[in-house]
Design a protein around this motif. Structure first.
Motif, PDB file in Angstrom:
ATOM      1  N   ALA A   1     -49.416  32.199  15.441  1.00  0.00           N
ATOM      2  CA  ALA A   1     -49.421  32.726  14.082  1.00  0.00           C
ATOM      3  C   ALA A   1     -48.012  32.716  13.505  1.00  0.00           C
ATOM      4  CB  ALA A   1     -49.985  34.146  14.083  1.00  0.00           C
ATOM      5  N   ASP A   2     -47.902  32.982  12.213  1.00  0.00           N
ATOM      6  CA  ASP A   2     -46.587  33.116  11.580  1.00  0.00           C
ATOM      7  C   ASP A   2     -46.017  34.509  11.777  1.00  0.00           C
ATOM      8  OD1 ASP A   2     -46.112  30.483  10.066  1.00  0.00           O
ATOM      9  OD2 ASP A   2     -48.175  31.003   9.551  1.00  0.00           O
ATOM     10  N   SER A   3     -46.892  35.483  11.982  1.00  0.00           N
ATOM     11  CA  SER A   3     -46.466  36.821  12.374  1.00  0.00           C
ATOM     12  C   SER A   3     -47.609  37.484  13.119  1.00  0.00           C
ATOM     13  CB  SER A   3     -46.053  37.666  11.159  1.00  0.00           C
ATOM     14  OG  SER A   3     -47.189  38.098  10.421  1.00  0.00           O
ATOM     15  N   ALA A   4     -47.258  38.373  14.037  1.00  0.00           N
ATOM     16  CA  ALA A   4     -48.277  39.055  14.838  1.00  0.00           C
ATOM     17  C   ALA A   4     -47.861  40.504  15.033  1.00  0.00           C
ATOM     18  CB  ALA A   4     -48.448  38.368  16.190  1.00  0.00           C
ATOM     19  N   THR A   5     -48.650  41.394  14.482  1.00  0.00           N
ATOM     20  CA  THR A   5     -48.420  42.827  14.630  1.00  0.00           C
ATOM     21  C   THR A   5     -49.477  43.375  15.575  1.00  0.00           C
ATOM     22  OG1 THR A   5     -47.502  42.969  12.400  1.00  0.00           O
ATOM     23  CG2 THR A   5     -48.259  45.030  13.411  1.00  0.00           C
TER      24      THR A   5
END
Length: 473
Positions: free
Chosen positions: A389-393
């Protein structure tokens, strides 16, 4: 009488402890369709309880011993604790107690059973087969571990001769079924809290395949998957097999996949060739994993004698199962989806599908690990998947049936991430952070088998500035 010797008429009044669960409610629907008297309880009110009550079930909110008064058979799932007052009372009264899978086995009595198992893809493949058979006029009965838009419900008793059932391997209970056709989508190490070792997982699938009748049973499985291919090799010529996949050696081979349209309205088209049949198929759900699921369903159609063109029409009508890349809404030009993925392979598949739908835009993930044992075993693999992903929280671990394990936290995953995001304990803060990163054209995907699904609506609210954008704190 033991469960294999019972018929629905032998059960008397049946009480479900935890009736609101997906698997339990499915069995209850099937029994209600056969005229069996059903009651059930759950810890909280839900739309599922209300729907079953409208079908004639006697439903109760809260667990208490008196709920099993006048009951002949009690149904439990593996999630019901030994201290549950209804279970304790049932044992004290020597009532017949069946596991959910045993009750479903009884409910399927007299039908040709298609049982769909595998580490991933069970719900979607079961749903595809059911929608396909309905479209072809075969009127199947079915029990699925999730709601399906094209069906309206997760289970039903119908007039046709076939019963399609999702076969859950998580606790070994799928060994209670007697399928004529068994589908195994893939075999990987999972549910190690129950099995202990990967070898034990492989062994239980061997036992599942051995349930097939030696004379006319058939195992349908994916030759692209190493675990499933090894299963075929192990059973040898003891059972008839049919394989599918991109492999040139598969009995039903998947051809090149083409995409028409863009984004969430795109269609996948591909050919399948083998078993004296060549057919073009179309799908409106994304991902190579769903192409394989559709090939599995098509192979079942060939085995059941369904006209290939009719099978193709049914598969084209399939629009997805609940919590399987399910659209939750759009805000500020950002689309929000929810997926039940809770194993690294599933997370990887969901993110590849998201990339295809995003069509060059960004993909942002809000992930909730499911089970301490699974997080401990697969932390590195989860991080590798989320790094797509481009970001993962990442939220705290959803415990489900487990007690906390010392030193096992979501940081085992986030310490390995190479993309922006990281660990956030506060769901409200996490929702705001994920929404803030997304720009028009991007996709946000909530992933996990726990209650992370509720945050899809909060993300849409955060993006649109409506309602309660932060969700529960």
């Amino acid at each position: 009488m033991s469960a294999p010797d019972l018929t629905p008429g032998d059960l008397g009044r049946v009480h479900f402890i935890g009736l609101g669960g997906a698997g339990m409610s499915a069995v209850a629907r099937v029994l209600l369709g056969q005229g069996v008297r059903v009651s059930g309880s759950d810890a909280a009110a839900s739309s599922t309880l209300s729907a079953l009550a409208s079908l004639g079930a006697d439903t109760t909110v809260g667990h208490q011993a008196g709920n099993v008064d006048g009951v002949d058979t009690v149904v439990v799932s593996s999630a019901i604790r030994a201290t549950n007052p209804e279970l304790v009372a049932s044992q004290q009264r020597n009532l017949r107690i069946l596991h959910r899978s045993e009750a479903l086995a009884v409910a399927m009595t007299g039908r040709e059973v298609v049982a769909v198992a595998g580490t991933h893809g069970k719900t979607t493949t079961t749903a595809m087969i059911t929608v396909m058979l309905q479209s072809a006029g075969r009127e199947p009965s079915f029990a699925i571990g999730g709601d399906v838009a094209a069906l309206g419900v997760n289970a039903a008793w119908a007039d046709g001769s076939v019963f399609v059932a999702e076969a859950d391997e998580s606790d070994g209970s799928f060994l209670n079924y007697s399928p004529r056709i068994a589908v195994v989508t893939n075999v990987e190490a999972d549910h190690l809290d129950h099995y202990g070792t990967a070898e034990a997982v492989y062994e239980v699938f061997d036992r599942f395949a051995a349930l097939l009748p030696a004379d006319d049973g058939v195992l349908i499985t994916c030759l692209d998957d190493d675990g499933a291919a090894a299963l075929v090799a192990r059973i040898g010529d003891t059972r008839r097999t049919r394989t599918y996949g991109y492999s040139e050696f598969a009995d039903v081979r998947i051809g090149e996949t083409h995409t028409a349209g863009s984004g969430s309205t795109s269609l996948l088209s591909f050919s399948v060739d083998g078993l004296d049949c060549e057919q073009e198929l179309r799908l409106s759900v994304p991902g190579a994993h769903n192409v394989r699921n559709a090939a599995a369903a098509f192979t079942v159609a060939l085995e059941l004698g369904v006209d290939p063109a009719a099978a193709a029409v049914g598969l084209a009508a399939f629009t997805g199962a609940a919590r399987r890349f399910e659209a939750k809404g759009t805000g500020r030009g950002v689309r929000v989806f929810d997926d039940y993925a809770h194993h690294p392979t599933e997370v990887t598949a969901a993110l590849h599908a998201a990339r295809a739908v995003a069509a060059g835009h960004g993909v942002h993930v809000l992930f909730q690990p499911h089970l301490f044992s699974r997080t401990r075993e697969f932390a590195a693999e989860f991080a590798t998947a989320l790094n797509l992903a481009d970001s993962a929280t990442v939220l705290d671990i959803y415990a489900a049936r487990e007690d906390p394990t010392p030193a096992v936290t979501s940081r085992l995953i986030t310490d390995r991430l190479t993309v922006p995001g990281g660990y956030l304990a506060d769901p409200a803060e996490a929702v705001q952070a994920v929404a803030a990163r997304a720009v028009p054209g991007d996709i946000i995907l909530t992933i996990g088998a726990g209650d992370v699904t509720q945050y899809g609506a909060h993300l849409v609210a955060a993006l649109t500035g409506s309602g309660n954008p932060t969700g529960p704190s």
